[in-house]
Design an enzyme around this catalytic site. Structure first.
Site, PDB file in Angstrom:
ATOM      1  N   ILE A  16      16.539  34.287 -47.894  1.00  0.00           N
ATOM      2  CA  ILE A  16      16.850  33.207 -48.840  1.00  0.00           C
ATOM      3  C   ILE A  16      16.662  33.698 -50.276  1.00  0.00           C
ATOM      4  CG2 ILE A  16      16.336  30.822 -49.502  1.00  0.00           C
ATOM      5  CD1 ILE A  16      15.362  30.389 -46.624  1.00  0.00           C
ATOM      6  N   ASN A  39       8.929  42.113 -44.547  1.00  0.00           N
ATOM      7  CA  ASN A  39       9.934  41.576 -43.617  1.00  0.00           C
ATOM      8  C   ASN A  39      11.313  41.672 -44.265  1.00  0.00           C
ATOM      9  OD1 ASN A  39      10.996  40.413 -41.341  1.00  0.00           O
ATOM     10  ND2 ASN A  39      10.626  38.310 -42.011  1.00  0.00           N
ATOM     11  N   SER A 129       8.858  23.964 -46.183  1.00  0.00           N
ATOM     12  CA  SER A 129       9.564  23.943 -44.899  1.00  0.00           C
ATOM     13  C   SER A 129       9.480  22.567 -44.255  1.00  0.00           C
ATOM     14  CB  SER A 129       8.919  24.973 -43.960  1.00  0.00           C
ATOM     15  OG  SER A 129       9.300  24.745 -42.628  1.00  0.00           O
ATOM     16  N   TYR A 154       1.491  28.544 -39.721  1.00  0.00           N
ATOM     17  CA  TYR A 154       2.576  28.760 -40.688  1.00  0.00           C
ATOM     18  C   TYR A 154       2.868  27.449 -41.421  1.00  0.00           C
ATOM     19  CZ  TYR A 154       7.353  28.577 -42.351  1.00  0.00           C
ATOM     20  OH  TYR A 154       8.462  28.349 -43.138  1.00  0.00           O
ATOM     21  N   LYS A 158       2.355  26.013 -45.515  1.00  0.00           N
ATOM     22  CA  LYS A 158       3.387  25.398 -46.360  1.00  0.00           C
ATOM     23  C   LYS A 158       2.873  24.061 -46.908  1.00  0.00           C
ATOM     24  CE  LYS A 158       6.444  28.584 -46.266  1.00  0.00           C
ATOM     25  NZ  LYS A 158       6.723  29.336 -47.512  1.00  0.00           N
ATOM     26  N   ASN A 184      16.816  24.082 -41.266  1.00  0.00           N
ATOM     27  CA  ASN A 184      17.027  25.392 -40.611  1.00  0.00           C
ATOM     28  C   ASN A 184      18.076  26.233 -41.333  1.00  0.00           C
ATOM     29  OD1 ASN A 184      15.532  23.776 -38.661  1.00  0.00           O
ATOM     30  ND2 ASN A 184      15.877  25.539 -37.301  1.00  0.00           N
TER      31      ASN A 184
HETATM   32  C1  WQD Z   1      16.021  26.499 -33.445  1.00  0.00           C
HETATM   33  C2  WQD Z   1      16.283  25.913 -32.066  1.00  0.00           C
HETATM   34  C3  WQD Z   1      14.707  26.606 -30.395  1.00  0.00           C
HETATM   35  C4  WQD Z   1      15.853  30.813 -30.267  1.00  0.00           C
HETATM   36  C5  WQD Z   1      11.990  27.666 -37.679  1.00  0.00           C
HETATM   37  C6  WQD Z   1      10.694  27.449 -38.385  1.00  0.00           C
HETATM   38  C7  WQD Z   1      10.888  26.472 -39.520  1.00  0.00           C
HETATM   39  C8  WQD Z   1      11.990  26.958 -40.412  1.00  0.00           C
HETATM   40  C9  WQD Z   1      13.271  27.185 -39.627  1.00  0.00           C
HETATM   41  C10 WQD Z   1      11.391  28.206 -42.401  1.00  0.00           C
HETATM   42  C11 WQD Z   1      14.997  25.484 -31.368  1.00  0.00           C
HETATM   43  C12 WQD Z   1      16.120  27.103 -30.070  1.00  0.00           C
HETATM   44  C13 WQD Z   1      15.809  29.474 -30.621  1.00  0.00           C
HETATM   45  C14 WQD Z   1      16.238  31.180 -28.953  1.00  0.00           C
HETATM   46  C15 WQD Z   1      16.541  28.862 -28.424  1.00  0.00           C
HETATM   47  N1  WQD Z   1      11.608  28.165 -41.063  1.00  0.00           N
HETATM   48  N2  WQD Z   1      16.152  28.530 -29.700  1.00  0.00           N
HETATM   49  N3  WQD Z   1      16.575  30.182 -28.078  1.00  0.00           N
HETATM   50  O1  WQD Z   1      11.857  26.846 -34.661  1.00  0.00           O
HETATM   51  O2  WQD Z   1      13.593  25.108 -35.429  1.00  0.00           O
HETATM   52  O3  WQD Z   1      12.387  26.447 -37.094  1.00  0.00           O
HETATM   53  O4  WQD Z   1      12.965  28.110 -38.587  1.00  0.00           O
HETATM   54  O5  WQD Z   1      11.498  27.376 -43.240  1.00  0.00           O
HETATM   55  O6  WQD Z   1       9.686  26.395 -40.237  1.00  0.00           O
HETATM   56  O7  WQD Z   1       9.791  26.929 -37.469  1.00  0.00           O
HETATM   57  O8  WQD Z   1      14.076  27.553 -35.664  1.00  0.00           O
HETATM   58  O9  WQD Z   1      15.886  29.074 -35.003  1.00  0.00           O
HETATM   59  O10 WQD Z   1      13.572  29.419 -33.979  1.00  0.00           O
HETATM   60  O11 WQD Z   1      14.959  27.467 -33.278  1.00  0.00           O
HETATM   61  O12 WQD Z   1      16.853  27.976 -27.602  1.00  0.00           O
HETATM   62  O13 WQD Z   1      16.294  32.381 -28.545  1.00  0.00           O
HETATM   63  O14 WQD Z   1      16.858  26.929 -31.248  1.00  0.00           O
HETATM   64  O15 WQD Z   1      14.059  26.152 -29.211  1.00  0.00           O
HETATM   65  O16 WQD Z   1      15.278  24.318 -30.615  1.00  0.00           O
HETATM   66  P1  WQD Z   1      12.925  26.427 -35.601  1.00  0.00           P
HETATM   67  P2  WQD Z   1      14.617  28.472 -34.479  1.00  0.00           P
END
Ligand code: WQD
Length: 345
Positions: A16, A39, A129, A154, A158, A184
């Site tokens: 970002i 990272n 977040s 985490y 925030k 997201n």
């Molecule tokens: C999205 C959906 C998973 C991978 C994270 C952080 C949040 C923010 C955004 C910073 C979920 C599903 C994922 C996979 C899957 N970060 N999934 N298989 O967890 O919603 O949010 O990123 O600001 O703080 O927590 O994002 O992309 O990991 O997951 O089914 O291999 O996709 O279960 O429902 P998340 P994600």
């Protein structure tokens, strides 16, 4: 000597951060970036140069040492604003190693705020977040939605970060601050010359999909198909990284033009559209023509079933509206993956 305002972007080599630098440069700002490449990669600055024609000043620095922070402000006395992205951001990693998350994410913020006071830098934008909302039942979430308990260290960093910024702003003569709560982030720059580049194996859905489609991952798991949603999979609010980048510039401009009546404020940055995991995959298939290998599997610990935003406050006060659709996020993410494949040959 340039008369464009100079902005310090921490974490500027990241996903970002780098897209925000591109937007800042196009909007009349100069930039200096600070990153320790925990990272990210310095190669990103070349990508920014390719897109904008500008080589931004950049410093490799660990912001966890106050003296390192101070040296940046001594070297760049023109800094008039700070956009602070630099932080660890993996939810599962934060559960496994809370000390490093609290120490790194809060230590760097405190050092930057001390420098802001010492060097009279009065505009501070903080990368927050949607995870600060915890497991929310009433949707969509707005900034007035009462927060539930956070689900990870985490997310706690925030939420604490927002509180620290607010309290420092209120205790300061001139400091003004804005926290931006991303939902997201997804997608890549429309030139396909910059995008998400996780240094380790990606956790987030969209890079997992594109790397599986590219054959770099044999298949992936859809975490849970028995949720109480329209197709049994989790719902999220995906927002294009370029829309998020533009919001940071508009927030900075709002501070500069005194459009924000409060000394501290916070805004959701989401599309307002709840999308299931299977719908996200379908969008990718439509845009790429590729069906990535996946299987339906167990739920992932820490996942909330559904969350999506009401971002109307950012529309009203910052005049910010998302411009890119889910299909555009998937299309740009796939084109970025194809670009990376070309670079690997
Ligand atoms: C999205 C959906 C998973 C991978 C994270 C952080 C949040 C923010 C955004 C910073 C979920 C599903 C994922 C996979 C899957 N970060 N999934 N298989 O967890 O919603 O949010 O990123 O600001 O703080 O927590 O994002 O992309 O990991 O997951 O089914 O291999 O996709 O279960 O429902 P998340 P994600």
């Amino acid at each position: 000597m340039s008369n464009r305002p100079l902005i310090l972007v921490t974490g500027g080599a990241g996903y970002i951060g780098s897209h925000t630098i591109i937007e800042l440069l196009a909007s009349g700002f100069d930039v200096v970036s600070a990153d320790n490449y925990a990272n990210s990669s310095a190669r990103t600055y070349e990508r920014i140069q390719q897109i904008t024609g500008i080589t931004v000043d950049h410093e490799e620095v660990d912001l966890n040492q106050y003296e390192n922070c101070k040296r940046i402000f001594e070297k760049y006395p023109r800094i008039s604003g700070i956009i602070h992205f630099a932080a660890f951001k993996s939810v599962p990693e934060s559960v496994a190693n809370p000390y490093s998350y609290y120490s790194n994410n809060l230590g760097s913020l405190l050092h930057l705020l001390k420098c802001a006071e010492t060097f009279a830098v009065n505009q501070f934008i903080f990368s927050s977040s949607c995870s600060v909302y915890g497991n929310i039942q009433s949707l969509p979430v707005s900034e007035q939605t009462p927060l539930n308990a956070v689900e990870s260290p985490y997310a706690a960093t925030k939420l604490m970060g927002e509180t620290i910024l607010r309290d420092c702003v209120l205790a300061s003569e001139k400091l003004r601050g804005i926290a931006l709560r991303y939902f997201n982030p997804a997608g890549a720059h429309p030139t396909a010359l910059n995008g998400e580049l996780p240094i380790n194996a990606p956790n987030n859905l969209v890079p997992v999909i594109t790397r599986t489609a590219m054959g770099l991952i044999p298949s992936f798991t859809v975490f849970g198909s028995d949720y109480d949603t329209r197709d049994g999979t989790c719902i999220r609010d995906y927002i294009h990284v370029c829309d998020i980048a533009r919001a940071h510039v508009m927030a900075l401009q709002a501070l500069q033009e005194n459009k924000i009546t409060t000394r501290f404020d916070l805004f959701n940055l989401g599309s307002g559209n709840g999308v299931t995991v299977l719908e996200a995959i379908q969008s990718f298939e439509k845009m790429s023509g590729i069906k990535p290998n996946y299987k339906l599997g167990e739920r992932r610990a820490g996942d909330v079933m559904a969350i999506f935003s009401d971002s109307s406050k950012a529309a009203t006060i910052l005049n910010w509206q998302p411009r890119h659709s889910l299909d555009e996020m998937m299309d740009s993410a796939w084109k970025w993956e194809l670009q990376l494949a070309k670079e690997r040959v």
